[in-house]
Write a protein that holds these residues in place. Structure first.
Motif: not given
Ligand SMILES: [Zn+2]
Length: 690
Positions: A165-166, A184-187, A245-247, A298-299
């Protein structure tokens, strides 16, 4: 840090791309070293049948590259592998001794090293266990009844080092380097990054199909029937594609301001109302914080959307996949083989799995790296070598200072700040002042998989323990036996482990300054120092805080010059018809260009340069540039290179060797390069920054 991004953060700017080991060579090294001298050292690398004016990479390294094809077990092969190969041999001996040491006290590093090795090398036992030791984790996922249970399980998986999830990580706050913050990062993706889910070229399309087959096969191995496994794989692919798509793209992760969004827990909860972050973080053992730094808001909006739109069953399937994928290579046997089939062979083009002992040592390096490092430096990094490289580091700093003083494009106020920043860069050379304490990490000789799971938990706890404590500026993020180096903007420091200075196959005392200045001062010390002043590093001040200190005029001029290097590398073909990503690789290319220029001017002050005396048929200047090439010596499978073009912020090695030097007059002078030569770059196209 083979995951060379150490998460995709602005904080860990890693130096060297190359990655490899030389098989037969290493054993003979110690004896061979005696007959190798500065006079003949470069003969094993240089191909004198190639003109340096046509192809400097092939000239400087072609002989070695031809004589050392990439082994079937490797994605690429070059200088870092040769050094690493020596390290493996040394560390194996330490491991065998520890495993045989029956008097090692329970809980001592010696016991842990010995047992990690014993359990890791028990290939049959490892295969027989498979995922059985993780059965409670799989059962926990199966037992999820509602969204609350889902989120609690995600929090728990984060704690044990699975990152659905992240991606979380704990590092210094970019805008307040005196405190640690949870980022907290995209992942949450299974493929290397977001591009793999959308690119429409034939290879990307093939890889997506193969990935779905792989996920399907993993579900079959976990016990699903074929139809169910295929449905599950399709669900995983759909959910991952939503997150992808949101990364952000690789180049968009480089902007430290845009990837810094400090938020209270209430603010992040407002973005993802389904996740009440205070409770959620408590479930992952993080307590006592009121704020986080969100990399890509946005992620997290997409995470919220997917929590609403995808069924609980889809999420449970995704967690099962993420758990299996995270530990497949440690679960042995069929899981390990299937994991390698996709990630090793199909994605990266590697025919054969690497020798088991190397894989075990790599894992041990992650979990017990400092315990090994302590033993390693005692035996293999002499006080004399430490002195040489500390002095060399000082010389590189002095050269950088002169460069800043004489820059013709920077105004006086910014120069003053730049010099102030330079004066405060901390130099860490060789090994840390103090070592990590592994006393709370339990290692047994019964399960390799569980030693690794507990190692992950130990690392999570290690990070959490930092929150709300003063920042430890003496910490190292890589071990001394690692062939790599980094600049950390939050500490405004360069970290140069012992292994990065090793010139393989020759005693350090034997090799002349010219080669050392090109190799260690250029590709490593100068390179890392310049990261403090690249497109990212320059945005941090001398205290390690993300804060504007440039006049607008100077910032604009820097950006204009950086655009020159972006264009230079955009024009290069990396593999097939794919160009280098000039924007994503600009920081590394700026560091390479700055590194070689600064190191060159430091070298000009040496007796060897002034003497002009040839060694082995090469002038001091030629030896310096060949030393530079040696630092990036690497050949790579096209499949792996294709992955790196999308995921690595370094340009391909052959371009790291040739790209920067074609901006340098001393390089042209050294090899008599003239207009019309392939290595010649027109005067008005040359880039100069530092
Ligand atoms: Zn770098």
């Amino acid at each position: 840090m083979r995951n060379i991004f150490l998460a995709a953060t602005a904080l860990a700017l890693v130096s060297l791309p190359c990655n490899a080991k030389s098989p037969a060579a290493a054993k003979d090294k110690e004896s061979a070293a005696k007959s190798v001298t500065a006079e003949n050292y470069l003969d094993q690398f240089v191909d004198r049948s190639v003109s340096p004016r046509d192809d400097f990479f092939q000239f400087a390294l072609g002989k070695w590259l031809k004589a050392h094809p990439i082994p079937p077990t490797e994605r690429s092969w070059g200088i870092s592998n040769v050094v690493q190969e020596e390290t493996y041999n040394r560390v194996v001996a330490l491991n065998k001794a520890a495993a045989a040491d029956k008097s090692a006290a329970p809980g001592s590093n010696q016991q842990k090293i010995g047992d990690f090795w014993t359990a890791g090398m028990d290939e049959a036992g490892n295969a027989k266990q498979g995922f059985t030791p993780l059965a409670p984790e799989f059962e926990r996922i199966a037992a999820i009844k509602d969204q609350r249970g889902l989120l609690e399980t995600i929090a728990h998986l984060q704690y044990i080092g699975v990152h659905p999830m992240y991606s979380p990580f704990i590092e210094q706050d970019e805008k307040n380097s005196d405190r640690y913050a949870l980022h907290l990062y995209q992942g949450g993706l299974g493929l290397p990054n977001r591009d793999y889910y959308f690119d429409t070229d034939s290879r990307s399309t093939m890889l997506r199909a193969e990935y779905v087959k792989h996920v399907t096969q993993m579900f079959v191995l976990l016990g699903d029937d074929a139809a169910r496994a295929a449905e599950n794989a399709a669900a995983v692919m759909r959910l991952e594609t939503e997150l992808a798509g949101a990364s952000r793209k690789l180049e968009d992760l480089r902007d430290p301001q845009k990837n810094y969004n400090a938020m209270s827990l209430d603010e992040i909860t407002a973005i993802t109302p389904t996740i009440r972050w205070r409770e959620f973080l408590e479930a992952s053992h993080v307590t006592g914080i009121d704020s986080v730094i969100v990399g890509q808001p946005e992620f997290f909006k997409q995470v919220e959307a997917s929590l609403g739109s995808e069924s609980l069953d889809t999420w449970k399937t995704y967690l099962r996949w993420q758990l299996a994928a995270s530990f497949a290579d440690k679960a042995g046997g069929k899981f390990d083989a299937e994991n390698f089939h996709f990630f090793g062979t199909i994605l990266n083009g590697t025919p054969k799995q690497r020798e088991r002992f190397k894989r075990v040592l790599d894992a041990e390096g992650r979990y017990l790296g400092d315990a090994l490092g302590q033993l390693y430096v005692q035996q293999y990094f002499s006080p004399k070598a430490k002195e040489r490289y500390t002095k060399l580091t000082d010389e590189v700093f002095a050269s950088m200072s002169e460069h800043i003083h004489t820059l013709d494009w920077m105004t006086a106020p910014t120069k003053e700040r730049a010099l102030g920043k330079l004066a405060t860069v901390v130099k860490k050379v060789g090994y840390p002042e103090h070592w990590r304490d592994y006393s709370s990490y339990t290692v047994t000789n019964t399960s390799y998989l569980m030693n690794c799971v507990r190692g992950n938990i130990w690392q999570t706890e290690y990070g959490i323990a930092k929150l709300n404590k003063p920042v430890d500026r003496t910490e190292w993020f890589i071990t001394p036996q690692t062939y790599n180096a980094y600049y950390n903007p939050s500490n405004n420091e360069i970290v140069l482990p012992a292994a990065i200075f090793i010139l393989p196959g020759i005693d350090d005392a034997q090799i002349d300054d010219a080669v050392v200045y090109g190799y260690a001062a250029g590709t490593t010390i100068g390179h890392e120092l310049t990261h403090g002043f690249d497109d990212q590093g320059r945005q941090f001040d001398e205290r390690g805080n993300l804060k504007e200190w440039w006049t607008k005029e100077d910032a604009d001029e820097f950006t204009k010059r950086a655009a020159g290097i972006v264009k230079q590398f955009n024009d290069y073909i990396a593999v097939g018809d794919t160009h280098v990503n000039g924007k994503a690789t600009q920081g590394e290319n700026i560091a390479d260009l700055g590194g070689i220029n600064i190191a060159w001017d430091a070298f000009k002050k040496t007796d060897q340069y002034k003497s002009g005396k040839t060694i082995g048929g090469f002038t001091p200047a030629q030896r310096d540039f060949i030393g530079w090439a040696l630092g990036c010596m690497n050949q790579i499978r096209p499949e792996n290179l294709a992955v790196r073009v999308k995921t690595d912020v370094h340009a391909p090695s052959f371009l790291r060797v040739t790209g920067p030097v074609t901006n340098m007059v001393p390089f042209y002078d050294a090899f008599g390069i003239k207009p019309g030569d392939k290595m010649y770059r027109a005067d008005d196209a040359r880039v100069k920054i530092w």
